[in-house]
Design a protein around this motif. Structure first.
Motif, PDB file in Angstrom:
ATOM      1  N   VAL A 115       0.838  -1.205   0.000  1.00  0.00           N
ATOM      2  CA  VAL A 115       0.000   0.000   0.000  1.00  0.00           C
ATOM      3  C   VAL A 115       0.871   1.252   0.000  1.00  0.00           C
ATOM      4  CG1 VAL A 115      -1.668   1.335   1.351  1.00  0.00           C
ATOM      5  CG2 VAL A 115      -1.977  -1.138   1.085  1.00  0.00           C
ATOM      6  N   ALA A 116       1.906   1.260   0.822  1.00  0.00           N
ATOM      7  CA  ALA A 116       2.790   2.433   0.896  1.00  0.00           C
ATOM      8  C   ALA A 116       3.482   2.687  -0.439  1.00  0.00           C
ATOM      9  CB  ALA A 116       3.821   2.235   1.997  1.00  0.00           C
ATOM     10  N   THR A 117       3.943   1.618  -1.085  1.00  0.00           N
ATOM     11  CA  THR A 117       4.624   1.758  -2.376  1.00  0.00           C
ATOM     12  C   THR A 117       3.665   2.286  -3.438  1.00  0.00           C
ATOM     13  OG1 THR A 117       6.169  -0.024  -1.848  1.00  0.00           O
ATOM     14  CG2 THR A 117       5.903   0.531  -4.165  1.00  0.00           C
ATOM     15  N   ALA A 118       2.446   1.735  -3.460  1.00  0.00           N
ATOM     16  CA  ALA A 118       1.454   2.181  -4.436  1.00  0.00           C
ATOM     17  C   ALA A 118       1.064   3.630  -4.190  1.00  0.00           C
ATOM     18  CB  ALA A 118       0.218   1.283  -4.375  1.00  0.00           C
ATOM     19  N   CYS A 119       0.941   4.018  -2.930  1.00  0.00           N
ATOM     20  CA  CYS A 119       0.593   5.406  -2.618  1.00  0.00           C
ATOM     21  C   CYS A 119       1.717   6.369  -3.027  1.00  0.00           C
ATOM     22  CB  CYS A 119       0.288   5.551  -1.130  1.00  0.00           C
ATOM     23  SG  CYS A 119      -1.316   4.874  -0.639  1.00  0.00           S
ATOM     24  N   GLU A 120       2.950   5.947  -2.813  1.00  0.00           N
ATOM     25  CA  GLU A 120       4.079   6.790  -3.211  1.00  0.00           C
ATOM     26  C   GLU A 120       4.065   7.023  -4.717  1.00  0.00           C
ATOM     27  OE1 GLU A 120       8.960   6.995  -2.778  1.00  0.00           O
ATOM     28  OE2 GLU A 120       7.870   5.208  -2.137  1.00  0.00           O
ATOM     29  N   LYS A 121       3.803   5.973  -5.479  1.00  0.00           N
ATOM     30  CA  LYS A 121       3.754   6.110  -6.942  1.00  0.00           C
ATOM     31  C   LYS A 121       2.604   7.006  -7.386  1.00  0.00           C
ATOM     32  CE  LYS A 121       5.963   1.703  -8.093  1.00  0.00           C
ATOM     33  NZ  LYS A 121       5.784   0.356  -8.711  1.00  0.00           N
ATOM     34  N   ALA A 122       1.502   6.948  -6.623  1.00  0.00           N
ATOM     35  CA  ALA A 122       0.319   7.725  -6.998  1.00  0.00           C
ATOM     36  C   ALA A 122       0.318   9.120  -6.380  1.00  0.00           C
ATOM     37  CB  ALA A 122      -0.941   6.978  -6.558  1.00  0.00           C
ATOM     38  N   ALA A 124     -12.672  -0.015  -3.437  1.00  0.00           N
ATOM     39  CA  ALA A 124     -12.242  -0.704  -4.661  1.00  0.00           C
ATOM     40  C   ALA A 124     -10.877  -1.313  -4.414  1.00  0.00           C
ATOM     41  CB  ALA A 124     -12.175   0.268  -5.835  1.00  0.00           C
ATOM     42  N   GLY A 125     -10.604  -2.415  -5.065  1.00  0.00           N
ATOM     43  CA  GLY A 125      -9.304  -3.040  -4.918  1.00  0.00           C
ATOM     44  C   GLY A 125      -9.334  -4.172  -3.920  1.00  0.00           C
ATOM     45  N   MET A 126      -8.784  -5.309  -4.360  1.00  0.00           N
ATOM     46  CA  MET A 126      -8.667  -6.477  -3.516  1.00  0.00           C
ATOM     47  C   MET A 126      -7.221  -6.960  -3.596  1.00  0.00           C
ATOM     48  SD  MET A 126     -12.401  -8.289  -4.067  1.00  0.00           S
ATOM     49  CE  MET A 126     -12.296  -8.462  -5.845  1.00  0.00           C
ATOM     50  N   SER A 127      -6.957  -8.178  -3.147  1.00  0.00           N
ATOM     51  CA  SER A 127      -5.575  -8.652  -3.057  1.00  0.00           C
ATOM     52  C   SER A 127      -4.819  -8.530  -4.372  1.00  0.00           C
ATOM     53  CB  SER A 127      -5.558 -10.105  -2.576  1.00  0.00           C
ATOM     54  OG  SER A 127      -6.054 -10.203  -1.254  1.00  0.00           O
ATOM     55  N   GLY A 128      -5.493  -8.806  -5.498  1.00  0.00           N
ATOM     56  CA  GLY A 128      -4.799  -8.870  -6.775  1.00  0.00           C
ATOM     57  C   GLY A 128      -4.696  -7.564  -7.538  1.00  0.00           C
ATOM     58  N   ASP A 129      -5.498  -6.567  -7.182  1.00  0.00           N
ATOM     59  CA  ASP A 129      -5.520  -5.341  -7.991  1.00  0.00           C
ATOM     60  C   ASP A 129      -5.492  -4.072  -7.145  1.00  0.00           C
ATOM     61  OD1 ASP A 129      -8.083  -5.236  -6.929  1.00  0.00           O
ATOM     62  OD2 ASP A 129      -9.099  -5.760  -8.794  1.00  0.00           O
ATOM     63  N   LEU A 130      -5.014  -4.186  -5.922  1.00  0.00           N
ATOM     64  CA  LEU A 130      -5.084  -3.026  -5.035  1.00  0.00           C
ATOM     65  C   LEU A 130      -4.213  -1.863  -5.499  1.00  0.00           C
ATOM     66  CD1 LEU A 130      -2.390  -2.871  -2.923  1.00  0.00           C
ATOM     67  CD2 LEU A 130      -3.495  -4.936  -2.046  1.00  0.00           C
ATOM     68  N   GLU A 131      -3.070  -2.151  -6.155  1.00  0.00           N
ATOM     69  CA  GLU A 131      -2.216  -1.059  -6.644  1.00  0.00           C
ATOM     70  C   GLU A 131      -2.942  -0.210  -7.684  1.00  0.00           C
ATOM     71  OE1 GLU A 131       0.671  -4.074  -4.981  1.00  0.00           O
ATOM     72  OE2 GLU A 131      -1.099  -4.176  -6.253  1.00  0.00           O
ATOM     73  N   THR A 132      -3.659  -0.885  -8.590  1.00  0.00           N
ATOM     74  CA  THR A 132      -4.407  -0.158  -9.614  1.00  0.00           C
ATOM     75  C   THR A 132      -5.523   0.658  -8.988  1.00  0.00           C
ATOM     76  OG1 THR A 132      -3.928  -1.933 -11.187  1.00  0.00           O
ATOM     77  CG2 THR A 132      -5.701  -0.424 -11.768  1.00  0.00           C
TER      78      THR A 132
END
Length: 246
Positions: free
Chosen positions: A27-34, A214-222
């Motif tokens: 989650v932290a990595t995805a948030c940093e990218k976004a 929105a977002g589950m184990s497989g697509d939470l980054e998106t």
């Protein structure tokens, strides 16, 4: 209710802690990218098929948002954990005849996709003296016929405001935002971008409606990339599904 293998021992707690650390890193990595703050993203632990003892472990690790798909499993589990300070999310398809039971323990209902369900929940919430936050479930699957509920449910995006209005009309209910499941086929990013637009339209009318589930184990980054505020995570947090024993 007895437990999943190893649920009660320290090994299970260590396993869940390890999964939680890995999930929070994702989650932290995805948030940093976004360009987003991880504090703005809530993890909902979907504990379907897992026992109340796992819920207690999660609560001890700081995860207090718990999601369930089926009332017949959720109701006794919520009762078992009544001493904990938890927020219960009902995230599965909901029939109107289950509204009475769900209104007794759920704090947030993610799957409101028709006026009749809003009316049933409103009636039961008032009877129980409770206030429920309701999300409009949006059907993002282009393969589904318009208006078709199907296994995943959801209202056509063009009709989302109508369902939000039905929720808002009920004393005891609050419009909280939107929920959706990524379509089985196609690009989840496109679908979640559509969800963000629907969420914005509803928030324009109801400023408090800030939840995008929105977002589950497989697509939470998106999902995070496209504005999700709440993630519904089961497998990545609790491991592969297994039956409750007992």
């Amino acid at each position: 209710m007895s437990g999943h293998p190893d649920t009660a021992d320290g090994g299970r707690r260590d396993q869940i802690r390890s999964h939680l650390l890995a999930l929070r890193e994702r989650v932290a990595t995805a948030c940093e990218k976004a360009g987003r703050d991880p504090e703005d993203v809530t993890i909902i632990a979907v504990t379907k098929t897992y026992p109340a003892s796992d819920v207690r472990i999660l609560a001890g690790l700081g995860v207090t948002d718990v999601g369930e798909n089926r009332d017949q499993e959720a109701a006794p589990k919520a009762a078992d954990c009544d001493d904990l300070d938890l927020t219960w999310h009902f995230v599965g398809q909901l029939q109107t005849n289950k509204a009475r039971s769900v209104a007794r323990y759920a704090d947030v209902v993610h799957s409101v996709d028709r006026d009749r369900l809003a009316r049933a929940l409103g009636s039961r919430a008032r009877a129980e003296g409770r206030q429920l936050t309701c999300l409009v479930q949006i059907n993002l699957d282009p393969e589904s016929a318009v208006g078709e509920l199907g296994p995943r449910g959801g209202v056509d995006p063009r009709d989302a405001l109508s369902v939000a209005e039905a929720i808002d009309a009920e004393e005891g209910l609050t419009v909280g935002g939107v929920m959706a499941v990524a379509p089985r086929q196609g690009d989840p990013g496109t679908a979640f971008a559509r969800l963000f637009q629907v969420a914005s339209d509803i928030r324009d009318r109801y400023p408090q409606a800030r939840v995008i589930s929105a977002g589950m184990s497989g697509d939470l980054e998106t999902a995070i990339e496209h504005g999700a505020t709440h993630l519904r995570v089961g497998t990545a947090l609790l491991g592969d599904r297994g039956p409750i024993v007992g």
